[in-house]
Design a protein around this motif. Structure first.
Motif, PDB file in Angstrom:
ATOM      1  N   VAL A  25       0.686  -1.243   0.110  1.00  0.00           N
ATOM      2  CA  VAL A  25       0.028   0.005  -0.229  1.00  0.00           C
ATOM      3  C   VAL A  25       1.033   1.334   0.024  1.00  0.00           C
ATOM      4  N   ILE A  26       1.929   1.354   0.929  1.00  0.00           N
ATOM      5  CA  ILE A  26       2.719   2.295   0.889  1.00  0.00           C
ATOM      6  C   ILE A  26       3.342   2.667  -0.433  1.00  0.00           C
ATOM      7  N   VAL A  27       3.986   1.526  -1.085  1.00  0.00           N
ATOM      8  CA  VAL A  27       4.539   1.734  -2.559  1.00  0.00           C
ATOM      9  C   VAL A  27       3.434   2.267  -3.382  1.00  0.00           C
ATOM     10  N   THR A  28       2.428   2.025  -3.287  1.00  0.00           N
ATOM     11  CA  THR A  28       1.315   2.240  -4.335  1.00  0.00           C
ATOM     12  C   THR A  28       0.942   3.864  -4.073  1.00  0.00           C
ATOM     13  N   LEU A  29       0.659   4.027  -2.900  1.00  0.00           N
ATOM     14  CA  LEU A  29       0.344   5.544  -2.454  1.00  0.00           C
ATOM     15  C   LEU A  29       1.311   6.463  -3.006  1.00  0.00           C
ATOM     16  N   ILE A  30       2.731   6.083  -2.908  1.00  0.00           N
ATOM     17  CA  ILE A  30       3.743   7.046  -3.354  1.00  0.00           C
ATOM     18  C   ILE A  30       3.921   7.241  -4.730  1.00  0.00           C
TER      19      ILE A  30
ATOM     20  N   ASN B 198       7.034  -1.440  10.188  1.00  0.00           N
ATOM     21  CA  ASN B 198       7.375  -0.276   9.507  1.00  0.00           C
ATOM     22  C   ASN B 198       6.380   0.441   8.927  1.00  0.00           C
ATOM     23  N   PRO B 199       5.367  -0.320   8.197  1.00  0.00           N
ATOM     24  CA  PRO B 199       4.159   0.306   7.501  1.00  0.00           C
ATOM     25  C   PRO B 199       3.366   1.032   8.476  1.00  0.00           C
ATOM     26  N   ILE B 200       3.197   0.205   9.701  1.00  0.00           N
ATOM     27  CA  ILE B 200       2.358   0.960  10.689  1.00  0.00           C
ATOM     28  C   ILE B 200       3.029   1.982  11.292  1.00  0.00           C
ATOM     29  N   ILE B 201       4.303   2.147  11.583  1.00  0.00           N
ATOM     30  CA  ILE B 201       5.028   3.244  12.212  1.00  0.00           C
ATOM     31  C   ILE B 201       4.993   4.466  11.314  1.00  0.00           C
ATOM     32  N   TYR B 202       5.194   4.099  10.001  1.00  0.00           N
ATOM     33  CA  TYR B 202       5.075   5.336   8.970  1.00  0.00           C
ATOM     34  C   TYR B 202       4.020   5.950   8.757  1.00  0.00           C
TER      35      TYR B 202
ATOM     36  N   LYS C 237       1.053  12.435   8.345  1.00  0.00           N
ATOM     37  CA  LYS C 237      -0.175  12.794   7.609  1.00  0.00           C
ATOM     38  C   LYS C 237      -0.359  12.954   6.362  1.00  0.00           C
ATOM     39  N   ASP C 238       0.770  13.193   5.424  1.00  0.00           N
ATOM     40  CA  ASP C 238       0.824  12.752   3.905  1.00  0.00           C
ATOM     41  C   ASP C 238       0.292  11.582   3.544  1.00  0.00           C
ATOM     42  N   VAL C 239       0.963  10.621   4.202  1.00  0.00           N
ATOM     43  CA  VAL C 239       0.360   9.124   3.876  1.00  0.00           C
ATOM     44  C   VAL C 239      -0.815   8.910   4.137  1.00  0.00           C
ATOM     45  N   LYS C 240      -1.333   9.265   5.408  1.00  0.00           N
ATOM     46  CA  LYS C 240      -2.880   8.949   5.785  1.00  0.00           C
ATOM     47  C   LYS C 240      -3.786   9.822   4.539  1.00  0.00           C
ATOM     48  N   ARG C 241      -3.615  10.885   4.326  1.00  0.00           N
ATOM     49  CA  ARG C 241      -3.980  11.658   3.522  1.00  0.00           C
ATOM     50  C   ARG C 241      -4.280  11.073   2.049  1.00  0.00           C
TER      51      ARG C 241
ATOM     52  N   PHE D  39      -3.871   7.874   1.549  1.00  0.00           N
ATOM     53  CA  PHE D  39      -4.699   6.672   1.536  1.00  0.00           C
ATOM     54  C   PHE D  39      -6.067   6.969   1.476  1.00  0.00           C
ATOM     55  N   PHE D  40      -6.466   7.850   2.408  1.00  0.00           N
ATOM     56  CA  PHE D  40      -8.103   8.230   2.336  1.00  0.00           C
ATOM     57  C   PHE D  40      -8.559   8.896   0.869  1.00  0.00           C
ATOM     58  N   LYS D  41      -7.507   9.632   0.184  1.00  0.00           N
ATOM     59  CA  LYS D  41      -7.758   9.920  -0.799  1.00  0.00           C
ATOM     60  C   LYS D  41      -8.187   8.852  -2.084  1.00  0.00           C
ATOM     61  N   LEU D  42      -7.378   7.862  -1.902  1.00  0.00           N
ATOM     62  CA  LEU D  42      -7.156   6.669  -2.881  1.00  0.00           C
ATOM     63  C   LEU D  42      -8.480   5.854  -2.530  1.00  0.00           C
ATOM     64  N   VAL D  43      -8.629   5.633  -1.198  1.00  0.00           N
ATOM     65  CA  VAL D  43      -9.964   4.934  -0.960  1.00  0.00           C
ATOM     66  C   VAL D  43     -11.138   5.591  -1.481  1.00  0.00           C
TER      67      VAL D  43
END
Length: 341
Positions: free
Chosen positions: A73-78, A315-319, A324-328, A330-334
């Motif tokens: 998910v992190i790789v996809t979001l970035i 690591n994904p949980i910590i980051y 906030k950028d990653v969470k934003r 993610f919610f945008k993608l969802v």
């Protein structure tokens, strides 16, 4: 008579000498045969109790699936969010790919061995697994150093961040980290597998890690211990020293920030990285920089689980939780996915 006796003594001496040479050749041939007779290893894993192994199977299956999902998910979001196309997230995406690959090198095989009667791995398979595992691990330590330098430039030189951390620097840093991993892992693997392995072939571990494999060698491993220590110094202490130097400068700069909120915000951008580095590097140092004679098989398994499985899982949980950028993103993608359905 004297001549005949001398000839008789010489003949007996010659026959004895020839017999000794024949025995030495036979012994040498048998030793070579024993060394090359091991075509596979047996990975003992964690327990011989089937019930315990099934519990461990479901536990590690959950950890592995979450590791693949979280890092994926992190790789996809970035990849899909343009606002994450920055040096910081470039290195984070590489870290996620490394963690995903790192766990995939060992965990699927471990899951199979937990529920199957056969727990073997071929000699070639063991060498390949060892090399890939070391390559990914060494590369990750230098990526951590690159990430620390990125945070140093971002906090200490914010106005010059885009110039200093341009693509012309980030890509060479990533490539050089990978080349270091490929080269040093080859040295580790060649030194380890160049030793004779005459038997037994049972590795008291859940994958082919160098300290566990070296215990089966039929030769003196003191040179390997020295090589491991020297490479461990180069590949762990030097990156950690660079990381420490970066954060000394970072904390000095943070303390000069006037507002408390500004200091907290600056520190929060570094906290995730410090946590991840500590979880990965400290167990690796204990594993690879201590003498082989002091190693306990059960302790080695716990350490390996921590920097191989647990670290990649967390690591994904910590980051994501602290970013906030990653969470934003993610919610945008969802939201986009839900909107298209």
């Amino acid at each position: 008579m004297a001549v005949e006796e001398s000839l008789l003594v010489f003949k007996k001496s010659f026959e004895t000498h020839r017999h000794l040479i024949s025995r030495r050749k036979a012994t040498h041939s048998q030793g070579w045969k024993n060394q090359s007779s091991i075509t596979e290893f047996i990975l003992l894993g964690f327990s011989r109790n089937p019930r315990t192994n099934w519990i461990l199977f479901f536990l590690f299956l959950f950890l592995y699936l979450f590791t693949v999902l979280g890092n994926g998910v992190i790789v996809t979001l970035i990849r899909v969010d343009a606002r994450l196309h920055t040096p910081m997230y470039f290195f984070l995406s590489i870290l996620s790919l490394l963690d995903l690959s790192y766990a995939t090198t060992t965990v699927p095989q471990m899951l199979i061995h937990l529920v199957s009667k056969s727990k073997t791995i071929s000699y070639v398979g063991c060498v390949v697994q060892m090399y890939i595992f070391l390559t990914l691990g060494i590369t990750e330590t230098w990526i951590f150093a690159a990430m620390a330098y990125d945070r140093y430039v971002a906090i200490c030189y914010p106005l010059h961040y885009r110039v200093k951390m341009s693509q012309t620097l980030c890509v060479p840093l990533a490539v050089s980290s990978a080349l270091c991993g490929l080269t040093c892992a080859l040295v580790y693997t060649v030194f380890a597998m160049n030793l004779p392995y005459c038997g037994p072939n049972e590795i008291n571990h859940f994958f082919c890690e160098i300290p566990a494999v070296l215990k089966l060698a039929c030769a003196d491993t003191s040179l390997n211990d020295q090589v491991d220590f020297i490479l461990g110094f180069i590949l762990l202490l030097i990156p950690l020293s660079l990381i420490l130097a970066s954060y000394v400068r970072i904390f000095t700069a943070i303390l000069k920030i006037g507002s408390t909120q500004g200091r907290i915000k600056a520190f929060s951008t570094c906290a995730s990285h410090i946590t991840v580095v500590t979880m990965f590097c400290i167990p690796c140092m204990v594993m690879y920089m201590r003498p082989g004679s002091e190693a306990s098989p059960e302790d080695d398994k716990k350490l390996a689980l921590f920097y191989n499985v647990i670290s990649a899982f967390l690591n994904p949980i910590i980051y994501s939780l602290r970013n906030k950028d990653v969470k934003r993103a993610f919610f945008k993608l969802v939201g986009m996915s839900a909107g298209t359905q």
